[in-house]
Design a protein around this motif. Structure first.
Motif, mmCIF file in Angstrom:
data_model
loop_
_atom_site.group_PDB
_atom_site.id
_atom_site.type_symbol
_atom_site.label_atom_id
_atom_site.label_comp_id
_atom_site.label_asym_id
_atom_site.label_seq_id
_atom_site.Cartn_x
_atom_site.Cartn_y
_atom_site.Cartn_z
ATOM 1 N N TRP A 31 -76.683 -1.478 -58.743
ATOM 2 C CA TRP A 31 -78.031 -1.954 -59.054
ATOM 3 C C TRP A 31 -79.076 -1.018 -58.457
ATOM 4 N N LEU A 32 -80.225 -0.905 -59.157
ATOM 5 C CA LEU A 32 -81.324 -0.050 -58.713
ATOM 6 C C LEU A 32 -82.622 -0.840 -58.727
ATOM 7 N N HIS A 33 -83.483 -0.575 -57.727
ATOM 8 C CA HIS A 33 -84.781 -1.249 -57.657
ATOM 9 C C HIS A 33 -85.824 -0.274 -57.120
ATOM 10 N N ASP A 34 -86.931 -0.155 -57.831
ATOM 11 C CA ASP A 34 -88.070 0.638 -57.356
ATOM 12 C C ASP A 34 -89.024 -0.322 -56.644
ATOM 13 N N ILE A 35 -89.159 -0.183 -55.328
ATOM 14 C CA ILE A 35 -89.863 -1.229 -54.562
ATOM 15 C C ILE A 35 -91.364 -1.210 -54.755
#
Length: 601
Positions: free
Chosen positions: A540-544
């Protein structure tokens, strides 16, 4: 041989206050947590031959109130003698080697007559067992699965028999289990054995191998048995925090099937009643699960770093070698195995050297540390470590690798521009979590301290990040050159993000993970920081800096994830997914493909 901090020397003598018995020390076999173990020959007395002599280290003989040092030694002698008396009933257990005697006497001395100034020591004498302790056997033999299963089965029978006699060994470690040339297992060193249910006494067990509870029951030995099995499968000492969960994750990362990892982890349960019994039944199931083996081409760890041309150098630690390849957004050739590197590698890391070459560092099952520079692998001299190595580039063109040595001290391996490696030891640490280059060009490291707190900085100046009990962590710089440390708490399914402000760590912010996180990576972005997590269900990837939810890049069990920047500062993610390597790269517009790409092994 003898180091400056050992008690004996080759050729020195040991004698008893009680009789004419005298022994000559032949060689130092092992230094444990509570004492030194020597091979010795008896030179006076009616019994000759070879014997094993344990010398209690002076730092452990702490007098109680109103007790002289000699009285403290005598108290320890009585305690050991009581244990010896109770081991007589264990002689019918195959492979159990009872202790012969305990005595006080002058400290080891160079002549057959001790000097008047000699201090006092306590000695434990056991018949000598030909063979290798489990640690040496595992490192030198590289045993086949069948041999490991045989050792585990024999050891299980011994501990079950010990429990049937109402006794608990309480000091099981790789140094106290011997394997003969015929494959027979011998259990030695019963100095701290106690009866089930007896009062708790001071215990000097090897860290990582002792059960967390104080009650004396056979479940204590079952925990230690599980720690031994973990060591046999990994070559590393077992985790001391969240042992059951962490051990299972580690074993999966080493390429073992999830069912086998969970089976071993069950013995390291915090609650004694949750540890399986009898051990012979557990060992039988272990043999069946272990026979399934590790799939060919299975990978344990992955590393990436950008080359000077903007391509990505990718390396992976497989079951028998390091595989490496240079990839680009349009070219993903197969990983090529390198037989010249470490056999049975456990971890691999990468960073770009000042020469433009990507330097690889790796650890092997025997604890050795290797680096690949100048197109060749080199082993670092005089260094044995536990756990992984993590690396960062230095502003002077060097590359620094960080690992914890077998004494629990943080070791920094610096590969200079001329390719030479230098080792410097600094702070005490439990394990290395991550590394990155600071804004001033100095390599920074993230470690877990003995109390579980997360520390970060350029060694030896490590500062508290404000996190405790992290299962994994990563480190990067944000747009303004401040450090950002991301960490996961697996059981809570949360991700922490801590960063510095003018050099001081701020209170962390928290994200809820979409699944139980097993590893974490992060990379500073043009607009902020991107975070990737490996979970049991996917990558999973998340751009904060956005309000967007987590993005799924790969479905399946993912155990390790890393991030870096490639050409045009595009973010690149690589991961170990179902023991294979997958890779994903941001496009020029900042978008991501629908799914990661499988890298051929």
């Amino acid at each position: 041989m003898r180091g400056a901090d050992t008690v004996g020397r080759d050729g020195w003598y040991v004698s008893s206050d009680e009789d004419a018995a005298m022994y000559r020390l032949v060689r130092l076999v092992h230094t444990g947590y509570e004492g030194e173990l020597w091979e010795a020959e008896r030179v006076l007395g009616r019994l000759g031959g070879s014997w094993a002599i344990k010398i209690l280290l002076p730092r452990h003989v702490v007098p109680d109130d109103n007790e002289t040092p000699n009285e403290a030694l005598d108290r320890w002698r009585r305690m050991w003698q009581d244990t010896i008396d109770r081991t007589i009933e264990l002689r019918d257990i195959p492979g159990v080697v009872p202790t012969a005697r305990a005595f006080t006497g002058p400290a080891p001395h160079p002549d057959s007559r001790p000097p008047e100034s000699a201090g006092r020591s306590l000695f434990l004498v056991t018949p000598w067992v030909d063979g290798r302790n489990l640690g040496t056997w595992q490192q030198e033999e590289r045993p086949a699965p069948g041999a490991v299963a045989d050792v585990v089965a024999q050891f299980a029978r011994q501990l079950d028999a010990l429990a049937d006699h109402g006794q608990v060994h309480r000091d099981i470690s790789p140094g106290n289990v011997m394997v003969g040339s015929d494959g027979q297992v011998k259990l030695i060193d019963f100095a701290f054995m106690r009866a089930t249910g007896s009062a708790t006494t001071r215990r000097l067990a090897t860290p990582g191998y002792a059960a967390p509870e104080h009650e004396i029951t056979p479940a204590c030995d079952r925990y230690s048995f599980g720690a031994i099995v973990y060591y046999l499968l990994t070559g590393a000492h077992p985790p001391m925090a969240h042992a059951r969960e962490q051990a299972a994750r580690d074993l999966i990362g080493f390429g073992y099937p999830a069912r086998l990892a969970e089976h071993v982890g069950s013995l390291l349960a915090y609650e004694p009643r949750q540890r399986p019994a009898p051990l012979v039944d557990w060992a039988e199931e272990f043999r069946a699960l272990f026979a399934e083996g590790v799939p060919a081409g299975a990978y344990r760890d992955v590393a990436i770093a950008a080359t000077g041309a903007g391509a990505i150098r990718l390396a992976a630690a497989g079951v028998d070698r390091i595989g490496a390849v240079t990839v680009s957004p349009v070219r993903h050739p197969a990983l090529l195995g390198d037989d010249a590197g470490p056999g049975n590698p456990l971890s691999v890391a990468a960073a770009r050297h000042g020469s433009g070459e990507v330097i690889l560092m790796a650890t092997a099952a025997d604890g050795g540390v290797w680096h690949r520079s100048g197109a060749r692998w080199h082993q670092v001299e005089d260094l044995r470590v536990t756990g992984p190595v993590r690396v960062a580039a230095g502003g002077d063109g060097s590359v620094a690798g960080f690992a914890v040595d077998r004494q629990g001290v943080l070791a920094t391996v610096t590969v200079s521009l001329d390719g030479r490696a230098e080792v410097v030891r600094s702070a005490v640490a439990r394990r290395v979590l991550a590394a990155a280059t600071g804004v001033d060009g100095r390599p920074q490291v993230v470690v877990e301290a003995a109390d579980g707190s997360v520390l970060c900085g350029p060694p030896p100046r490590l500062e508290a990040v404000g996190l405790v009990g992290a299962d994994a962590a990563a480190l990067t710089l944000n747009t303004w050159g401040e450090l950002v440390c991301t960490a996961i708490l697996t059981a809570q399914r949360r991700v922490a993000i801590a960063e510095t402000l003018l050099g001081d760590w701020e209170e962390p912010m928290w994200l809820d993970a979409p699944d139980e996180p097993l590893d974490v990576a992060c990379a500073g972005h043009r607009q902020g920081v991107s975070v990737a997590i490996a979970t049991a269900g996917g990558l999973w990837l998340h751009d904060i800096w956005t309000e967007a939810d987590w993005r799924l890049l790969w479905s399946g069990r993912v155990t390790r994830v890393v991030m870096t920047h490639g050409g045009g500062w595009r973010t690149v993610v690589a991961a170990v997914a179902d023991q294979q390597i997958v890779m994903c790269e941001e496009n020029a517009g900042g978008g991501w493909p629908a799914t990661a790409t499988l890298v051929k092994g």
